[in-house]
Structures are given as C-alpha cells and as structure tokens.
Design a protein around this motif. Structure first.
Motif, PDB file in Angstrom:
ATOM      1  N   TRP A 298      37.438   8.505  48.598  1.00 39.56           N
ATOM      2  CA  TRP A 298      37.798   9.563  47.660  1.00 39.56           C
ATOM      3  C   TRP A 298      39.019  10.277  48.205  1.00 39.56           C
ATOM      4  N   ILE A 299      40.118  10.143  47.495  1.00 34.84           N
ATOM      5  CA  ILE A 299      41.369  10.792  47.864  1.00 34.84           C
ATOM      6  C   ILE A 299      41.575  11.967  46.922  1.00 34.84           C
ATOM      7  N   MET A 300      41.489  13.179  47.456  1.00 36.89           N
ATOM      8  CA  MET A 300      41.827  14.373  46.701  1.00 36.89           C
ATOM      9  C   MET A 300      43.232  14.729  47.152  1.00 36.89           C
ATOM     10  N   VAL A 301      44.191  14.456  46.314  1.00 34.86           N
ATOM     11  CA  VAL A 301      45.597  14.594  46.691  1.00 34.86           C
ATOM     12  C   VAL A 301      45.846  15.965  47.290  1.00 34.86           C
ATOM     13  N   GLY A 302      46.430  15.967  48.489  1.00 35.65           N
ATOM     14  CA  GLY A 302      46.717  17.197  49.203  1.00 35.65           C
ATOM     15  C   GLY A 302      45.713  17.493  50.305  1.00 35.65           C
ATOM     16  N   THR A 303      44.642  16.675  50.401  1.00 38.04           N
ATOM     17  CA  THR A 303      43.650  16.856  51.463  1.00 38.04           C
ATOM     18  C   THR A 303      43.415  15.515  52.153  1.00 38.04           C
ATOM     19  N   MET A 304      42.647  15.555  53.222  1.00 39.17           N
ATOM     20  CA  MET A 304      42.316  14.318  53.936  1.00 39.17           C
ATOM     21  C   MET A 304      41.364  13.484  53.086  1.00 39.17           C
ATOM     22  N   PRO A 305      41.578  12.170  53.022  1.00 38.17           N
ATOM     23  CA  PRO A 305      40.669  11.304  52.254  1.00 38.17           C
ATOM     24  C   PRO A 305      39.266  11.309  52.853  1.00 38.17           C
ATOM     25  N   LEU A 306      38.284  11.127  51.988  1.00 39.26           N
ATOM     26  CA  LEU A 306      36.895  10.983  52.408  1.00 39.26           C
ATOM     27  C   LEU A 306      36.515   9.519  52.309  1.00 39.26           C
ATOM     28  N   LYS A 307      35.726   9.044  53.256  1.00 41.26           N
ATOM     29  CA  LYS A 307      35.345   7.636  53.266  1.00 41.26           C
ATOM     30  C   LYS A 307      33.826   7.544  53.377  1.00 41.26           C
ATOM     31  N   GLY A 308      33.224   6.820  52.456  1.00 39.57           N
ATOM     32  CA  GLY A 308      31.797   6.568  52.489  1.00 39.57           C
ATOM     33  C   GLY A 308      31.019   7.360  51.457  1.00 39.57           C
ATOM     34  N   ARG A 309      29.899   6.768  51.038  1.00 38.55           N
ATOM     35  CA  ARG A 309      29.047   7.368  50.014  1.00 38.55           C
ATOM     36  C   ARG A 309      28.579   8.775  50.416  1.00 38.55           C
ATOM     37  N   GLN A 310      28.094   8.923  51.645  1.00 36.14           N
ATOM     38  CA  GLN A 310      27.548  10.211  52.058  1.00 36.14           C
ATOM     39  C   GLN A 310      28.620  11.293  52.101  1.00 36.14           C
ATOM     40  N   ALA A 311      29.814  10.957  52.547  1.00 39.31           N
ATOM     41  CA  ALA A 311      30.909  11.934  52.586  1.00 39.31           C
ATOM     42  C   ALA A 311      31.257  12.406  51.175  1.00 39.31           C
ATOM     43  N   LEU A 312      31.280  11.482  50.223  1.00 41.10           N
ATOM     44  CA  LEU A 312      31.570  11.841  48.835  1.00 41.10           C
ATOM     45  C   LEU A 312      30.482  12.752  48.283  1.00 41.10           C
ATOM     46  N   VAL A 313      29.229  12.378  48.494  1.00 37.87           N
ATOM     47  CA  VAL A 313      28.111  13.177  47.986  1.00 37.87           C
ATOM     48  C   VAL A 313      28.104  14.566  48.622  1.00 37.87           C
ATOM     49  N   ASP A 314      28.340  14.634  49.938  1.00 39.43           N
ATOM     50  CA  ASP A 314      28.375  15.928  50.621  1.00 39.43           C
ATOM     51  C   ASP A 314      29.472  16.826  50.057  1.00 39.43           C
ATOM     52  N   ALA A 315      30.644  16.269  49.796  1.00 37.16           N
ATOM     53  CA  ALA A 315      31.755  17.060  49.259  1.00 37.16           C
ATOM     54  C   ALA A 315      31.492  17.482  47.816  1.00 37.16           C
ATOM     55  N   ALA A 316      30.950  16.586  47.019  1.00 37.11           N
ATOM     56  CA  ALA A 316      30.747  16.867  45.600  1.00 37.11           C
ATOM     57  C   ALA A 316      29.591  17.833  45.358  1.00 37.11           C
ATOM     58  N   PHE A 317      28.547  17.745  46.176  1.00 42.60           N
ATOM     59  CA  PHE A 317      27.350  18.532  45.921  1.00 42.60           C
ATOM     60  C   PHE A 317      27.025  19.495  47.063  1.00 42.60           C
ATOM     61  N   GLY A 318      27.969  19.660  47.969  1.00 39.53           N
ATOM     62  CA  GLY A 318      27.761  20.577  49.093  1.00 39.53           C
ATOM     63  C   GLY A 318      28.490  21.871  48.864  1.00 39.53           C
ATOM     64  N   MET A 319      29.357  22.209  49.798  1.00 35.51           N
ATOM     65  CA  MET A 319      30.071  23.484  49.724  1.00 35.51           C
ATOM     66  C   MET A 319      30.965  23.564  48.490  1.00 35.51           C
ATOM     67  N   GLN A 320      31.577  22.445  48.094  1.00 32.55           N
ATOM     68  CA  GLN A 320      32.430  22.431  46.904  1.00 32.55           C
ATOM     69  C   GLN A 320      31.587  21.961  45.723  1.00 32.55           C
ATOM     70  N   ASP A 321      30.712  22.799  45.248  1.00 31.98           N
ATOM     71  CA  ASP A 321      29.756  22.402  44.219  1.00 31.98           C
ATOM     72  C   ASP A 321      30.405  22.433  42.837  1.00 31.98           C
ATOM     73  N   TYR A 322      30.751  21.256  42.349  1.00 35.10           N
ATOM     74  CA  TYR A 322      31.396  21.141  41.051  1.00 35.10           C
ATOM     75  C   TYR A 322      30.434  21.414  39.899  1.00 35.10           C
ATOM     76  N   THR A 323      29.129  21.437  40.199  1.00 30.94           N
ATOM     77  CA  THR A 323      28.154  21.654  39.134  1.00 30.94           C
ATOM     78  C   THR A 323      28.200  23.081  38.603  1.00 30.94           C
ATOM     79  N   GLN A 324      28.916  23.972  39.267  1.00 28.94           N
ATOM     80  CA  GLN A 324      29.036  25.353  38.806  1.00 28.94           C
ATOM     81  C   GLN A 324      30.228  25.524  37.862  1.00 28.94           C
ATOM     82  N   MET A 325      30.888  24.443  37.521  1.00 23.95           N
ATOM     83  CA  MET A 325      32.072  24.504  36.661  1.00 23.95           C
ATOM     84  C   MET A 325      31.762  23.942  35.277  1.00 23.95           C
ATOM     85  N   ALA A 326      32.345  24.571  34.283  1.00 21.84           N
ATOM     86  CA  ALA A 326      32.327  23.993  32.939  1.00 21.84           C
ATOM     87  C   ALA A 326      33.452  22.957  32.895  1.00 21.84           C
ATOM     88  N   PHE A 327      33.274  21.906  32.102  1.00 19.61           N
ATOM     89  CA  PHE A 327      34.313  20.887  32.042  1.00 19.61           C
ATOM     90  C   PHE A 327      34.420  20.310  30.643  1.00 19.61           C
TER      91      PHE A 327
END
Length: 121
Positions: free
Chosen positions: A35-64
C-alpha cells in the motif's frame, strides 16, 4: 472476470474499507500486498495494511462518496470524496484516487494499492 464484476468488486472493496469490514479486506488482499500512500512510506503486508486502515488512522469515521470506478485487465481505479470532522468540529473534505492491481480470476486479491489524497478547501 468481466469488467462489470470487477467494478462491483472495487466498489465493494472501497465500501468495506470505509465501513470497517475488516474481514472482507483481509480476505481480498494478498499476504504481501503493498500500500503506497503517496507522500508517506509504503506499507508491505496484509497486517500492516489492516493496522493502518483500522488502527490509528480509522477511515471508518469518515463519510465517503465514490465518483468513478474504472477497471481493465488486472488494474483499476476508484475516485471519490471523503469527509471527516476535524478540530473544533470543522468539516474536512478530501478528494482521493486509489489505483489497484490484483491477481485471480474468481476471488480477486489486491496485490498493490496506490492512494492519492488531497484536502480540498
């Protein structure tokens, strides 16, 4: 896989990402997903993606809202707008575009995501 089925998959994947459907995301990304979020360090691996998406940067609090989905071959893109409450309950709006690469014909697995996010005024 037919293009319409692929665009449906990308819509479902995007929906799962924003609605906190962690099991769906885990099931549909490869073990070594990048997972490459342009402007940040790439994340590698399923767990890293899940941790970023559902951890501190919780996208579930956003309307889309999804504006556009394009898919061809083993690649696709989703473009949309996400909105979050910032400090002092100020609404913050972001335009995003995620580019996906995947493998598989039946049960697709995302192997690479590249995300561009820009805050709008």
């Amino acid at each position: 896989m037919r293009t319409s089925s692929t665009t449906d998959f990308l819509r479902d994947f995007n929906d799962a990402f924003f609605k906190g459907k962690k099991d769906f995301i885990e099931q549909h990304v490869s073990d070594d997903v990048e997972w490459i979020m342009v402007g940040t360090m790439p994340l590698k691996g399923r767990q890293a993606l899940v941790d970023a998406a559902f951890g501190m940067q919780d996208y579930t609090q956003m309307a889309f809202e999804v504006d556009t989905i394009i898919a061809a071959g083993q690649e696709g893109a989703v473009k949309g707008v996400m909105t979050a409450k910032g400090g002092n309950d100020r609404e913050r709006k972001y335009c995003y575009c995620d580019f996906y690469e995947w493998q598989g014909d039946g049960e697709l697995q995302i192997t690479k995501m590249t995300s561009f996010v820009v805050e709008t005024k």
